[in-house]
Design a protein around this motif. Structure first.
Motif, PDB file in Angstrom:
ATOM      1  N   UNK A 157       0.737  -1.233   0.031  1.00  0.00           N
ATOM      2  CA  UNK A 157       0.002   0.323   0.083  1.00  0.00           C
ATOM      3  C   UNK A 157       0.861   1.261   0.044  1.00  0.00           C
ATOM      4  N   UNK A 158       1.983   1.093   0.615  1.00  0.00           N
ATOM      5  CA  UNK A 158       2.899   2.520   0.505  1.00  0.00           C
ATOM      6  C   UNK A 158       3.833   2.448  -0.874  1.00  0.00           C
ATOM      7  N   UNK A 159       3.514   1.616  -1.646  1.00  0.00           N
ATOM      8  CA  UNK A 159       4.092   1.666  -2.935  1.00  0.00           C
ATOM      9  C   UNK A 159       5.397   0.798  -3.418  1.00  0.00           C
ATOM     10  N   UNK A 160       5.560  -0.243  -2.486  1.00  0.00           N
ATOM     11  CA  UNK A 160       6.667  -1.137  -2.616  1.00  0.00           C
ATOM     12  C   UNK A 160       5.917  -1.906  -3.683  1.00  0.00           C
ATOM     13  N   UNK A 161       6.999  -2.245  -4.669  1.00  0.00           N
ATOM     14  CA  UNK A 161       6.348  -3.342  -5.761  1.00  0.00           C
ATOM     15  C   UNK A 161       6.308  -4.810  -5.243  1.00  0.00           C
ATOM     16  N   UNK A 162       5.285  -5.364  -5.355  1.00  0.00           N
ATOM     17  CA  UNK A 162       4.914  -6.851  -5.080  1.00  0.00           C
ATOM     18  C   UNK A 162       6.240  -7.580  -5.405  1.00  0.00           C
ATOM     19  N   UNK A 163       6.716  -7.515  -6.691  1.00  0.00           N
ATOM     20  CA  UNK A 163       7.912  -8.417  -7.060  1.00  0.00           C
ATOM     21  C   UNK A 163       9.122  -7.951  -6.191  1.00  0.00           C
ATOM     22  N   UNK A 164       9.370  -6.909  -5.618  1.00  0.00           N
ATOM     23  CA  UNK A 164      10.306  -6.589  -4.548  1.00  0.00           C
ATOM     24  C   UNK A 164      10.146  -7.227  -3.404  1.00  0.00           C
ATOM     25  N   UNK A 213       8.385  -9.928  -3.022  1.00  0.00           N
ATOM     26  CA  UNK A 213       8.643 -11.483  -3.159  1.00  0.00           C
ATOM     27  C   UNK A 213      10.062 -11.835  -3.271  1.00  0.00           C
ATOM     28  N   UNK A 214      10.789 -11.140  -3.815  1.00  0.00           N
ATOM     29  CA  UNK A 214      12.078 -11.434  -3.766  1.00  0.00           C
ATOM     30  C   UNK A 214      12.691 -11.456  -2.415  1.00  0.00           C
ATOM     31  N   UNK A 215      12.658 -10.307  -1.800  1.00  0.00           N
ATOM     32  CA  UNK A 215      13.084 -10.397  -0.277  1.00  0.00           C
ATOM     33  C   UNK A 215      12.492 -11.527   0.392  1.00  0.00           C
ATOM     34  N   UNK A 216      11.141 -11.802   0.227  1.00  0.00           N
ATOM     35  CA  UNK A 216      10.704 -13.160   0.859  1.00  0.00           C
ATOM     36  C   UNK A 216      11.454 -14.461   0.736  1.00  0.00           C
ATOM     37  N   UNK A 217      11.679 -14.560  -0.639  1.00  0.00           N
ATOM     38  CA  UNK A 217      12.488 -15.525  -1.148  1.00  0.00           C
ATOM     39  C   UNK A 217      13.871 -15.599  -0.886  1.00  0.00           C
ATOM     40  N   UNK A 218      14.532 -14.464  -0.132  1.00  0.00           N
ATOM     41  CA  UNK A 218      15.930 -14.594   0.014  1.00  0.00           C
ATOM     42  C   UNK A 218      16.712 -13.874  -1.245  1.00  0.00           C
ATOM     43  N   UNK A 219      16.071 -13.332  -2.083  1.00  0.00           N
ATOM     44  CA  UNK A 219      16.896 -12.843  -3.451  1.00  0.00           C
ATOM     45  C   UNK A 219      17.071 -11.516  -3.207  1.00  0.00           C
ATOM     46  N   UNK A 220      18.026 -11.015  -4.158  1.00  0.00           N
ATOM     47  CA  UNK A 220      18.047  -9.563  -4.306  1.00  0.00           C
ATOM     48  C   UNK A 220      17.341  -8.858  -5.262  1.00  0.00           C
ATOM     49  N   UNK A 221      16.324  -8.264  -4.958  1.00  0.00           N
ATOM     50  CA  UNK A 221      15.315  -7.584  -5.888  1.00  0.00           C
ATOM     51  C   UNK A 221      15.974  -6.965  -7.030  1.00  0.00           C
ATOM     52  N   UNK A 222      15.330  -6.603  -8.109  1.00  0.00           N
ATOM     53  CA  UNK A 222      15.934  -5.778  -9.207  1.00  0.00           C
ATOM     54  C   UNK A 222      15.066  -4.225  -8.821  1.00  0.00           C
ATOM     55  N   UNK A 223      15.977  -3.568  -8.142  1.00  0.00           N
ATOM     56  CA  UNK A 223      15.317  -2.378  -7.760  1.00  0.00           C
ATOM     57  C   UNK A 223      15.214  -1.255  -8.849  1.00  0.00           C
ATOM     58  N   UNK A 224      13.995  -0.678  -9.007  1.00  0.00           N
ATOM     59  CA  UNK A 224      13.646   0.618  -9.842  1.00  0.00           C
ATOM     60  C   UNK A 224      14.130   1.879  -9.028  1.00  0.00           C
TER      61      UNK A 224
END
Length: 189
Positions: free
Chosen positions: A98-105, A107-118
């Motif tokens: 709701x604060x604007x964090x992309x869902x893909x970001x 999900x990457x955090x949840x699965x222990x990956x580094x997100x592709x940050x915009x």
């Protein structure tokens, strides 16, 4: 979901039998910006002095760090993922989106990956939190970037936010606490 319940690790809390100190804490939490007892509070209430200090620190760390809500929630999600804190993730994931964090970001955090940050600020907060959790320190380069972007007070507040939500995660994990209404677990057990 585990077959354990919080009642197995904590005495059942009945507000009808609350001490005056517990009543003060509960009233302050319920009348404050949270407005609910979701999270570690029904664990901490068994130690009312701790509960009072922790909930006040938490209100500061959640609402008054000087970071935009998206960045605070990103830091909380990094913490929840590091600790695999089921309730912490469950509570803060929708707030982060709701604060604007992309869902893909998220999900990457949840699965222990580094997100592709915009967003460069998102990447900086992620790097700061990740370095602190992995190395138990923050590199000079990341520290310098954080202070240049946010200043010393907000950088200090960021460290405090990460520490506070690690305390929350530990409490939730040790006492096997779930969020109100939580039926699914974001992390395997």
């Amino acid at each position: 979901m585990t077959d354990r319940s919080p009642a197995a690790r904590l005495p059942v809390f009945d507000r009808a039998h609350a001490t005056p100190e517990q009543e003060v804490v509960l009233d302050e939490i319920l009348s404050g910006p949270r407005g609910n007892l979701n999270g570690p509070f029904l664990g901490w209430i068994h130690s009312p002095e701790l509960a009072q200090h922790a909930q006040r620190l938490g209100a500061f760390c959640r609402y008054r760090t000087g970071l935009p809500l998206r960045l605070s929630e990103l830091a909380i999600l990094v913490t929840a993922a590091r600790w695999q804190a089921q309730a912490e993730w469950y509570i803060h994931y929708p707030i982060a989106l709701q604060a604007g964090l992309p869902a893909a970001t998220a999900e990457a955090i949840r699965t222990g990956q580094r997100p592709d940050f915009e967003d460069a600020d998102d990447a900086l907060i992620f790097d700061f939190a990740t370095e602190l959790y992995e190395a138990k320190r923050v590199s000079d380069a990341t520290f310098r970037k954080t202070v240049e972007r946010f200043g010393h007070p907000v950088t200090i507040n960021l460290v405090s936010l990460l520490g506070y939500y690690a305390l929350v995660a530990m409490t939730l994990n040790v006492f096997d606490m779930r969020a109100d209404g939580q039926t699914e677990l974001p992390f395997p057990e």
